[in-house]
Design a protein around this motif. Sequence first.
Motif, PDB file in Angstrom:
ATOM      1  N   ASP A  41       0.803  -1.235   0.000  1.00  0.00           N
ATOM      2  CA  ASP A  41       0.000   0.000   0.000  1.00  0.00           C
ATOM      3  C   ASP A  41       0.831   1.279   0.000  1.00  0.00           C
ATOM      4  OD1 ASP A  41       0.865  -0.081   2.583  1.00  0.00           O
ATOM      5  OD2 ASP A  41      -1.126   0.083   3.496  1.00  0.00           O
ATOM      6  N   GLN A  42       2.167   1.167   0.121  1.00  0.00           N
ATOM      7  CA  GLN A  42       2.980   2.390   0.066  1.00  0.00           C
ATOM      8  C   GLN A  42       3.929   2.410  -1.134  1.00  0.00           C
ATOM      9  OE1 GLN A  42       3.615   4.749   3.654  1.00  0.00           O
ATOM     10  NE2 GLN A  42       4.110   2.766   4.548  1.00  0.00           N
ATOM     11  N   ALA A  43       3.715   1.497  -2.084  1.00  0.00           N
ATOM     12  CA  ALA A  43       4.517   1.482  -3.310  1.00  0.00           C
ATOM     13  C   ALA A  43       3.640   2.018  -4.436  1.00  0.00           C
ATOM     14  CB  ALA A  43       4.983   0.070  -3.608  1.00  0.00           C
ATOM     15  N   LYS A  44       4.071   3.124  -5.030  1.00  0.00           N
ATOM     16  CA  LYS A  44       3.238   3.811  -6.023  1.00  0.00           C
ATOM     17  C   LYS A  44       3.821   3.606  -7.416  1.00  0.00           C
ATOM     18  CE  LYS A  44       0.830   5.594  -2.692  1.00  0.00           C
ATOM     19  NZ  LYS A  44      -0.565   5.192  -2.489  1.00  0.00           N
ATOM     20  N   LEU A  45       3.065   2.884  -8.232  1.00  0.00           N
ATOM     21  CA  LEU A  45       3.536   2.523  -9.577  1.00  0.00           C
ATOM     22  C   LEU A  45       3.153   3.602 -10.590  1.00  0.00           C
ATOM     23  CD1 LEU A  45       4.667   0.352 -11.571  1.00  0.00           C
ATOM     24  CD2 LEU A  45       2.336  -0.561 -11.706  1.00  0.00           C
ATOM     25  N   HIS A  46       4.134   3.979 -11.423  1.00  0.00           N
ATOM     26  CA  HIS A  46       3.895   4.916 -12.533  1.00  0.00           C
ATOM     27  C   HIS A  46       4.430   4.282 -13.804  1.00  0.00           C
ATOM     28  CE1 HIS A  46       3.122   8.489  -9.866  1.00  0.00           C
ATOM     29  NE2 HIS A  46       3.763   7.707  -9.027  1.00  0.00           N
ATOM     30  N   LEU A  47       3.604   4.108 -14.802  1.00  0.00           N
ATOM     31  CA  LEU A  47       4.056   3.563 -16.090  1.00  0.00           C
ATOM     32  C   LEU A  47       3.796   4.593 -17.187  1.00  0.00           C
ATOM     33  CD1 LEU A  47       2.773  -0.117 -15.772  1.00  0.00           C
ATOM     34  CD2 LEU A  47       5.142   0.681 -15.633  1.00  0.00           C
ATOM     35  N   TYR A  48       4.683   4.603 -18.178  1.00  0.00           N
ATOM     36  CA  TYR A  48       4.672   5.690 -19.163  1.00  0.00           C
ATOM     37  C   TYR A  48       3.935   5.341 -20.455  1.00  0.00           C
ATOM     38  CZ  TYR A  48       8.496   7.051 -16.012  1.00  0.00           C
ATOM     39  OH  TYR A  48       9.259   7.343 -14.913  1.00  0.00           O
ATOM     40  N   GLY A  49       3.327   4.139 -20.498  1.00  0.00           N
ATOM     41  CA  GLY A  49       2.540   3.796 -21.689  1.00  0.00           C
ATOM     42  C   GLY A  49       3.395   3.482 -22.914  1.00  0.00           C
ATOM     43  N   LYS A  50       4.664   3.065 -22.688  1.00  0.00           N
ATOM     44  CA  LYS A  50       5.525   2.701 -23.824  1.00  0.00           C
ATOM     45  C   LYS A  50       5.257   1.233 -24.152  1.00  0.00           C
ATOM     46  CE  LYS A  50       9.105   6.010 -22.522  1.00  0.00           C
ATOM     47  NZ  LYS A  50      10.528   6.240 -22.149  1.00  0.00           N
ATOM     48  N   THR A  51       5.031   0.945 -25.418  1.00  0.00           N
ATOM     49  CA  THR A  51       4.687  -0.426 -25.774  1.00  0.00           C
ATOM     50  C   THR A  51       5.932  -1.281 -25.981  1.00  0.00           C
ATOM     51  OG1 THR A  51       4.375   0.445 -27.983  1.00  0.00           O
ATOM     52  CG2 THR A  51       2.389  -0.046 -26.733  1.00  0.00           C
ATOM     53  N   GLU A  52       6.998  -0.668 -26.460  1.00  0.00           N
ATOM     54  CA  GLU A  52       8.201  -1.459 -26.750  1.00  0.00           C
ATOM     55  C   GLU A  52       9.229  -1.304 -25.630  1.00  0.00           C
ATOM     56  OE1 GLU A  52      11.799  -1.769 -29.907  1.00  0.00           O
ATOM     57  OE2 GLU A  52      10.203  -0.325 -30.345  1.00  0.00           O
ATOM     58  N   ALA A  53       9.556  -2.425 -24.965  1.00  0.00           N
ATOM     59  CA  ALA A  53      10.565  -2.401 -23.898  1.00  0.00           C
ATOM     60  C   ALA A  53      11.928  -2.756 -24.485  1.00  0.00           C
ATOM     61  CB  ALA A  53      10.189  -3.392 -22.812  1.00  0.00           C
ATOM     62  N   ARG A  54      12.931  -1.926 -24.214  1.00  0.00           N
ATOM     63  CA  ARG A  54      14.307  -2.233 -24.640  1.00  0.00           C
ATOM     64  C   ARG A  54      15.213  -2.085 -23.425  1.00  0.00           C
ATOM     65  NH1 ARG A  54      12.700   1.316 -28.818  1.00  0.00           N
ATOM     66  NH2 ARG A  54      13.713   3.045 -27.757  1.00  0.00           N
ATOM     67  N   PRO A  55      16.349  -2.793 -23.398  1.00  0.00           N
ATOM     68  CA  PRO A  55      17.264  -2.615 -22.271  1.00  0.00           C
ATOM     69  C   PRO A  55      17.647  -1.138 -22.134  1.00  0.00           C
ATOM     70  CG  PRO A  55      17.939  -4.473 -23.617  1.00  0.00           C
ATOM     71  CD  PRO A  55      16.820  -3.797 -24.351  1.00  0.00           C
ATOM     72  N   GLY A  56      17.637  -0.630 -20.932  1.00  0.00           N
ATOM     73  CA  GLY A  56      18.020   0.754 -20.677  1.00  0.00           C
ATOM     74  C   GLY A  56      16.919   1.764 -20.943  1.00  0.00           C
ATOM     75  N   ARG A  57      15.786   1.323 -21.514  1.00  0.00           N
ATOM     76  CA  ARG A  57      14.717   2.279 -21.809  1.00  0.00           C
ATOM     77  C   ARG A  57      13.874   2.519 -20.550  1.00  0.00           C
ATOM     78  NH1 ARG A  57       9.694   2.273 -26.158  1.00  0.00           N
ATOM     79  NH2 ARG A  57       9.822   4.516 -26.491  1.00  0.00           N
ATOM     80  N   LYS A  58      13.620   3.776 -20.248  1.00  0.00           N
ATOM     81  CA  LYS A  58      12.824   4.101 -19.064  1.00  0.00           C
ATOM     82  C   LYS A  58      11.352   3.852 -19.354  1.00  0.00           C
ATOM     83  CE  LYS A  58      16.153   7.444 -17.267  1.00  0.00           C
ATOM     84  NZ  LYS A  58      16.565   8.859 -17.239  1.00  0.00           N
ATOM     85  N   MET A  59      10.777   2.844 -18.653  1.00  0.00           N
ATOM     86  CA  MET A  59       9.392   2.428 -18.885  1.00  0.00           C
ATOM     87  C   MET A  59       8.451   2.969 -17.815  1.00  0.00           C
ATOM     88  SD  MET A  59       9.738   0.569 -21.582  1.00  0.00           S
ATOM     89  CE  MET A  59       8.234  -0.394 -21.739  1.00  0.00           C
ATOM     90  N   GLY A  60       8.991   3.257 -16.641  1.00  0.00           N
ATOM     91  CA  GLY A  60       8.170   3.734 -15.538  1.00  0.00           C
ATOM     92  C   GLY A  60       9.026   3.888 -14.303  1.00  0.00           C
ATOM     93  N   HIS A  61       8.388   4.150 -13.165  1.00  0.00           N
ATOM     94  CA  HIS A  61       9.119   4.190 -11.902  1.00  0.00           C
ATOM     95  C   HIS A  61       8.175   3.820 -10.768  1.00  0.00           C
ATOM     96  CE1 HIS A  61       7.382   8.297 -12.031  1.00  0.00           C
ATOM     97  NE2 HIS A  61       7.326   8.175 -10.721  1.00  0.00           N
ATOM     98  N   VAL A  62       8.762   3.508  -9.616  1.00  0.00           N
ATOM     99  CA  VAL A  62       7.962   3.211  -8.422  1.00  0.00           C
ATOM    100  C   VAL A  62       8.440   4.123  -7.304  1.00  0.00           C
ATOM    101  CG1 VAL A  62       7.195   1.420  -6.814  1.00  0.00           C
ATOM    102  CG2 VAL A  62       7.946   0.781  -9.099  1.00  0.00           C
ATOM    103  N   ASN A  63       7.521   4.815  -6.656  1.00  0.00           N
ATOM    104  CA  ASN A  63       7.855   5.594  -5.469  1.00  0.00           C
ATOM    105  C   ASN A  63       7.486   4.772  -4.247  1.00  0.00           C
ATOM    106  OD1 ASN A  63       8.881   7.890  -6.702  1.00  0.00           O
ATOM    107  ND2 ASN A  63       6.844   8.790  -6.975  1.00  0.00           N
ATOM    108  N   CYS A  64       8.521   4.438  -3.446  1.00  0.00           N
ATOM    109  CA  CYS A  64       8.297   3.661  -2.228  1.00  0.00           C
ATOM    110  C   CYS A  64       8.327   4.618  -1.048  1.00  0.00           C
ATOM    111  CB  CYS A  64       9.387   2.603  -2.069  1.00  0.00           C
ATOM    112  SG  CYS A  64       9.401   1.454  -3.465  1.00  0.00           S
ATOM    113  N   LEU A  65       7.206   4.729  -0.360  1.00  0.00           N
ATOM    114  CA  LEU A  65       7.091   5.665   0.753  1.00  0.00           C
ATOM    115  C   LEU A  65       7.328   4.933   2.064  1.00  0.00           C
ATOM    116  CD1 LEU A  65       3.793   7.428  -0.447  1.00  0.00           C
ATOM    117  CD2 LEU A  65       6.159   7.982  -1.070  1.00  0.00           C
TER     118      LEU A  65
END
Length: 375
Positions: A332-356
Amino acid sequence: MAVLPGSRLGMLGGGQLGRMFVIAARTMGYDVIVLDPDRNSPAGGLASEHLARDYDDTEALDYLARNCAAITTEFENIPAVTLAYLAKSVPVHPSAKVLHIAQHRKLEKEFFRSLGLGTAEFVAIESETDLEDLGEFPFPAILKTSMLGYDGKGQVVCESRDDLAAAFEQVGRKPCVLEQRIDLACEVSVVLGRTEQGEVSCFPIAENSHAGGILDVSLVPASINDKLAAQVIDAASKIADGLDYCGVLAVEFFVSTGNEVLVNEMAPRPHNSGHYTLDACQTSQFEQQVRMVCGLPAGSTELHTPVAMWNLLGDIWPDGGAPPWGSLLQLDQAKLHLYGKTEARPGRKMGHVNCLGKTLPAAKKLLDKVRKSLQ
Ligand SMILES: Nc1ncnc2c1ncn2[C@@H]1O[C@H](COP(=O)(O)OP(=O)(O)O)[C@@H](O)[C@H]1O
Ligand SMILES: [Mg+2]
């Protein structure tokens, strides 16, 4: 005069930073027109309108100028002439002049030095002859292309003088800076907002760790002492004032093992190390960008809670699938953010998680749990 909700804003660039700006702006009742040639850009789909045109397409720029009350960017490599063109008929923040400096590592570092701020020792390398003429330049060093580098791209470590020729070859003989490699105690960054009237408000300092040249984790509050923190805030404010900046600006710093604060680089936009503000501060860096660009006062930068931000790179995406989000979503304190990118590649920023967490150790512990569930 302030640009008020109901107005349309222009965003040059449609990456994740543009997307999060669009979300903040639309939440506040603004419409946003995004300009980005990529039809599948993360911001385009959420914008009121997406112009899938090039950044120098004058028809598209004229459309933006006619229809937007203010224009901003999420990407420092927009041609400075594009901003100058738009600025003839509509307020544009940041300015073409600022972008021009931020696009060139050499100009940027010279600018920091001109303000009396410390940087790693550096020298411009434009041709082979510059490599022969280095005097007592300290090694190890890093050769960095002057333009278009990001996430550690366009950088080659040179342990000694002997590595230089091959390194210059490797970066395609492009104009570079050669920079002394600093023994790092840590790296920190500040995101700030500055109004047109010159009022600066800094978000709390983030402490950043990188993996393979890419930001991995940001911890807030940073563990540096009050004296170093004051130096960091003072330097970032000097840079914003020196540029007569209006908008959101990020400044990255090295703290050396000798406790010296050195400016690394700046970004004339929200920054990956400021994503923690989305869940941990009263105002996010993206709302702050909306406010600055619209001529509104800054929102409070106060931190609600300690936070550990983890970047989700394409590396953790299985082929053709998605990571197993199940356990993360139970926390309940991990906040997921995804950027809506369909193609995942190594090193590509796809999203982040804020852990409170109530404390930073608790936030870090939660991050470890999230990491284990996804890797
Ligand atoms: N002079 C240096 N000394 C020590 N580490 C460095 C130096 N330059 C870069 N790095 C490391 O590489 C990372 C990326 O370099 P940076 O210059 O910030 O380029 P980018 O534009 O790719 O972010 C830095 O955050 C730091 O971890
Ligand atoms: Mg950097």
